[in-house]
Design a protein around this motif. Sequence first.
Motif, PDB file in Angstrom:
ATOM      1  N   HIS A  88       0.905  -1.252   0.112  1.00 48.66           N
ATOM      2  CA  HIS A  88      -0.069  -0.021  -0.130  1.00 48.66           C
ATOM      3  C   HIS A  88       0.828   1.426   0.003  1.00 48.66           C
ATOM      4  O   HIS A  88       0.607   2.121  -0.772  1.00 48.66           O
ATOM      5  CB  HIS A  88      -0.676  -0.078   1.231  1.00 48.66           C
ATOM      6  CG  HIS A  88      -1.932   1.062   1.119  1.00 48.66           C
ATOM      7  ND1 HIS A  88      -2.931   1.138   2.018  1.00 48.66           N
ATOM      8  CD2 HIS A  88      -2.105   2.228   0.500  1.00 48.66           C
ATOM      9  CE1 HIS A  88      -3.970   2.139   1.908  1.00 48.66           C
ATOM     10  NE2 HIS A  88      -3.456   2.923   0.821  1.00 48.66           N
ATOM     11  N   LEU A  89       1.851   1.222   0.771  1.00 44.58           N
ATOM     12  CA  LEU A  89       2.955   2.350   0.847  1.00 44.58           C
ATOM     13  C   LEU A  89       3.663   2.491  -0.384  1.00 44.58           C
ATOM     14  O   LEU A  89       3.972   3.817  -0.412  1.00 44.58           O
ATOM     15  CB  LEU A  89       3.804   2.247   2.198  1.00 44.58           C
ATOM     16  CG  LEU A  89       3.176   2.305   3.376  1.00 44.58           C
ATOM     17  CD1 LEU A  89       4.165   1.845   4.605  1.00 44.58           C
ATOM     18  CD2 LEU A  89       2.941   3.794   3.656  1.00 44.58           C
ATOM     19  N   ALA A  90       3.801   1.677  -1.183  1.00 44.83           N
ATOM     20  CA  ALA A  90       4.492   1.790  -2.485  1.00 44.83           C
ATOM     21  C   ALA A  90       3.930   2.825  -3.307  1.00 44.83           C
ATOM     22  O   ALA A  90       4.263   3.476  -4.126  1.00 44.83           O
ATOM     23  CB  ALA A  90       4.639   0.412  -3.095  1.00 44.83           C
ATOM     24  N   ASP A  91       2.200   2.916  -3.163  1.00 48.90           N
ATOM     25  CA  ASP A  91       1.741   3.890  -3.985  1.00 48.90           C
ATOM     26  C   ASP A  91       1.362   5.114  -3.079  1.00 48.90           C
ATOM     27  O   ASP A  91       0.618   6.109  -3.580  1.00 48.90           O
ATOM     28  CB  ASP A  91       0.101   3.293  -4.113  1.00 48.90           C
ATOM     29  CG  ASP A  91       0.090   1.956  -4.809  1.00 48.90           C
ATOM     30  OD1 ASP A  91       1.007   1.704  -5.522  1.00 48.90           O
ATOM     31  OD2 ASP A  91      -0.637   1.126  -4.526  1.00 48.90           O
ATOM     32  N   ARG A  92       1.956   5.272  -2.118  1.00 44.38           N
ATOM     33  CA  ARG A  92       1.876   6.411  -1.332  1.00 44.38           C
ATOM     34  C   ARG A  92       3.078   6.981  -0.665  1.00 44.38           C
ATOM     35  O   ARG A  92       3.601   6.624   0.525  1.00 44.38           O
ATOM     36  CB  ARG A  92       0.672   6.336  -0.179  1.00 44.38           C
ATOM     37  CG  ARG A  92      -0.482   5.692  -0.187  1.00 44.38           C
ATOM     38  CD  ARG A  92      -1.593   6.671  -1.075  1.00 44.38           C
ATOM     39  NE  ARG A  92      -1.330   8.066  -0.348  1.00 44.38           N
ATOM     40  CZ  ARG A  92      -2.017   9.094  -0.002  1.00 44.38           C
ATOM     41  NH1 ARG A  92      -3.301   8.992  -0.833  1.00 44.38           N
ATOM     42  NH2 ARG A  92      -2.058  10.128   0.399  1.00 44.38           N
ATOM     43  N   PRO A  93       4.030   7.430  -1.713  1.00 41.55           N
ATOM     44  CA  PRO A  93       5.521   7.463  -1.496  1.00 41.55           C
ATOM     45  C   PRO A  93       5.930   8.508  -0.342  1.00 41.55           C
ATOM     46  O   PRO A  93       7.134   8.183   0.115  1.00 41.55           O
ATOM     47  CB  PRO A  93       6.005   7.837  -2.833  1.00 41.55           C
ATOM     48  CG  PRO A  93       4.757   8.499  -3.458  1.00 41.55           C
ATOM     49  CD  PRO A  93       3.621   7.821  -3.318  1.00 41.55           C
ATOM     50  N   GLY A  94       5.243   9.213   0.204  1.00 47.96           N
ATOM     51  CA  GLY A  94       5.735  10.339   1.320  1.00 47.96           C
ATOM     52  C   GLY A  94       4.967   9.646   2.707  1.00 47.96           C
ATOM     53  O   GLY A  94       5.495  10.444   3.396  1.00 47.96           O
ATOM     54  N   VAL A  95       4.441   8.554   2.492  1.00 46.58           N
ATOM     55  CA  VAL A  95       3.906   8.272   3.962  1.00 46.58           C
ATOM     56  C   VAL A  95       4.759   7.233   4.500  1.00 46.58           C
ATOM     57  O   VAL A  95       5.027   6.200   4.079  1.00 46.58           O
ATOM     58  CB  VAL A  95       2.430   7.665   3.792  1.00 46.58           C
ATOM     59  CG1 VAL A  95       1.760   7.369   5.017  1.00 46.58           C
ATOM     60  CG2 VAL A  95       1.493   8.812   3.242  1.00 46.58           C
ATOM     61  N   GLY A  96       4.984   7.396   6.042  1.00 46.31           N
ATOM     62  CA  GLY A  96       5.599   6.468   6.747  1.00 46.31           C
ATOM     63  C   GLY A  96       4.689   5.482   7.980  1.00 46.31           C
ATOM     64  O   GLY A  96       4.057   6.353   8.325  1.00 46.31           O
ATOM     65  N   VAL A  97       5.082   4.143   8.025  1.00 46.56           N
ATOM     66  CA  VAL A  97       4.669   3.491   8.977  1.00 46.56           C
ATOM     67  C   VAL A  97       5.462   2.936   9.902  1.00 46.56           C
ATOM     68  O   VAL A  97       6.172   2.140   9.069  1.00 46.56           O
ATOM     69  CB  VAL A  97       3.401   2.570   8.327  1.00 46.56           C
ATOM     70  CG1 VAL A  97       3.025   1.753   9.362  1.00 46.56           C
ATOM     71  CG2 VAL A  97       2.298   3.214   7.644  1.00 46.56           C
TER      72      VAL A  97
END
Lengths: 245, 245, 245, 245
Positions: A88-97
Amino acid sequence: MAVLGAAGRMGSTVVRAVQDAPDLELVAAVDAHEDLSVVVDAGAQVAVDFTVPSATEGNVHALVDAGVHLVVGTTGWDDDSLARVRDHLADRPGVGVLVAPNFALGAVLAMAFAARAARWFESVEVIELHHPDKVDAPSGTARHTASAIAAARAAAALGPLPDATTQSLDGARGADVDGVRVHSVRLRGLVAHEEILLGNAGEQLTIRHDSFDRVSFMPGVLLAVRQVGSRPGLTVGLEQLLDLA
Amino acid sequence: MAVLGAAGRMGSTVVRAVQDAPDLELVAAVDAHEDLSVVVDAGAQVAVDFTVPSATEGNVHALVDAGVHLVVGTTGWDDDSLARVRDHLADRPGVGVLVAPNFALGAVLAMAFAARAARWFESVEVIELHHPDKVDAPSGTARHTASAIAAARAAAALGPLPDATTQSLDGARGADVDGVRVHSVRLRGLVAHEEILLGNAGEQLTIRHDSFDRVSFMPGVLLAVRQVGSRPGLTVGLEQLLDLA
Amino acid sequence: MAVLGAAGRMGSTVVRAVQDAPDLELVAAVDAHEDLSVVVDAGAQVAVDFTVPSATEGNVHALVDAGVHLVVGTTGWDDDSLARVRDHLADRPGVGVLVAPNFALGAVLAMAFAARAARWFESVEVIELHHPDKVDAPSGTARHTASAIAAARAAAALGPLPDATTQSLDGARGADVDGVRVHSVRLRGLVAHEEILLGNAGEQLTIRHDSFDRVSFMPGVLLAVRQVGSRPGLTVGLEQLLDLA
Amino acid sequence: MAVLGAAGRMGSTVVRAVQDAPDLELVAAVDAHEDLSVVVDAGAQVAVDFTVPSATEGNVHALVDAGVHLVVGTTGWDDDSLARVRDHLADRPGVGVLVAPNFALGAVLAMAFAARAARWFESVEVIELHHPDKVDAPSGTARHTASAIAAARAAAALGPLPDATTQSLDGARGADVDGVRVHSVRLRGLVAHEEILLGNAGEQLTIRHDSFDRVSFMPGVLLAVRQVGSRPGLTVGLEQLLDLA
């Protein structure tokens, strides 16, 4: 920032810790079953999730969609659910989890140090000590520690641990976790403690962590809150932030 | 390989350790005041120096000239004498010299771990424990550990350690080494022990090293012997070889 | 005085300790299989027996007949063989025999203190730690300690130890010795160590003994040698001499 | 029974402990400055005093006059004030008063065991560890422990402790309490801890007490409440009730 699971034991401790931190502002405290829209509406940039295993993955995907960074301490994550977040994060490049099973800095350091030291010692065993109301033995932390030690020994091509025992009362030598012996002590008055003993001819190295209170998790949670925004993608384990190199 | 100071307590222990190591061959065992030409004549590629402060620097320069790698455990090295070796090695690009104050793997790891952990804790103190025939307090190892901790705290911009003491018996709070408190215990039966205590609200991390016998130095000496040939130039401290990153 | 088994590891250590004690005179050092008449001929008033299980009872009866007091550290005594010595001494009213399984003052004190403390604590467990060449687990000392603790709890009408464990890896909770959990750690570099942990809500008491070398048995042996002549009859256990009341 | 100082931290903990004890009935909870007549009017047979130094002696004399037994944990008692209570009790033969500086069973046992063990060891030192908000060093408990150890050594005609230190940083060797070295560690996360280390050639005995919470005082307080009525006269120290012989 926002706290999810704010009415729980860990969540309420996080709420107080955030309120005491001059550089952080709490804009939303959400109980486990409230709607997450309040987080986005309040403009939170980071959310901390201490909810329940059945809710945490859904929370993460929903807030990643909304561009909110997440620090997750809820248990129940496995390789599959972590992979779904990574995708999922690969599609939301600025977000960190960041997902971590343990936020006590001392416990995380103890495990990391034990794994790094393991290849230099002939012997190693783990003792964990908890209050007698605990239902499982050994503790999850002790199992992780023993597995990490076993992996480090295997990577260094070390053989089995020396042990000449031929006559033993059942259980005396502890549990076998990937070839490493783990002993579980249960004692009234204790909280959560772990000791790793490493030995060579003529010397011993001991690494011990004592956890007396859940406030010990707060420095690790706040560290993660402050850093997660500058670490896009998925980070697993607090040790990634501790600059141990 | 060769051993210099082969008749001394450490040197003779090294001689036995080399004889027991199947991958190493002892070609020269030199007493402190014998001529070094025997080392070169015997074809030694590596020499271990456990001699005396007045001899060690001369030994190193003579053998560097002869192209022999060196592992040096003799005390008495300072910044100036180390700089002279570094300069000399600049002219001998294939030769390696390792100088280390401590070859006990556990002691070196304890110090390295304490320095890395220090920035994550509000409090830290050092206790060292030795036999009562020791003349100096604190031990050199404890002073080095405290200095390394203080440097790590300074690098992380941490302030002074919390301490509300206003009424104290003289000496109760230990010695001050760069702002870190160090306590020296002297007890019959002990050999050499060091404990670093780190504390945050609700948790404690303890790192302890026990040295029972000088055989504990041998794994570190042999590790250095095996690696020094592939590390040209000057290396200070065994921790450089321990792959702690 | 005389030493039986003078060529053995313990016996030869006793010989040196007696030679170093200004108030004691060694008149006979007898190897395990030599004739005991030399003890009597030399005029020894006290003999120390560190021989072998097959010889020790015969030695004791022979020397009791000769009016020699005995300090016995050889293993293998049971209730029956002790009863035979007690009966024999009833006919020799001035003669004293002390049989003890352990002459390390610290180990004897640790066990005595643990037994006295046990009734005041809700929880108690035992950890023993030895070198990895030991063949039995738990150690005899740890079994005796656990049994003494269990007896003290029973005498105080305390119930079973609290333990909510329902899911456990095999062996994690240690061995059960009379209802007390005992954990056996095996680690290169260690000698012989025992730790008794006692817990109540809000507090813990820990009693630990470390044995680094068999010289630690000598103060106890010499204490027994000096006192056995003034304690007619059979005395079992060094704790009887330690004035613990 | 009655609790004096019922609104204080210790007093309110005692109130809860009494309410949880099925064999005890709380008939009066008196704040520090209320009139004591309520204790007598309520028919209390035993009163527990956790008030303030300025009030406690007056409370004791008033309730002794009324025939009420007392358990006193308030600090500030000295030889003179204790003598006045002893004199008073000589005129009230059925009444018992117990004054104790410490009700943690483990702390009392640790001190008693250390004093009994001291004569059998060549070396002994004390380490006490507390949170960094404590203003005095060493702690009162550590001073008492060191004094009791020194008295036991003097009674056994032992000489000064061995210590070859000739070069020392100021404070490294701790404070001198009657010739026994005491080290005070201050660390965030700790509560109150004491460790007594005893050493002979080849062995070490360690006695450690950890106090995590004031609930640890309650078993000692309730033990005193149950026994004080059958111990007429003045009793000083909880160890008198612990049957250590």
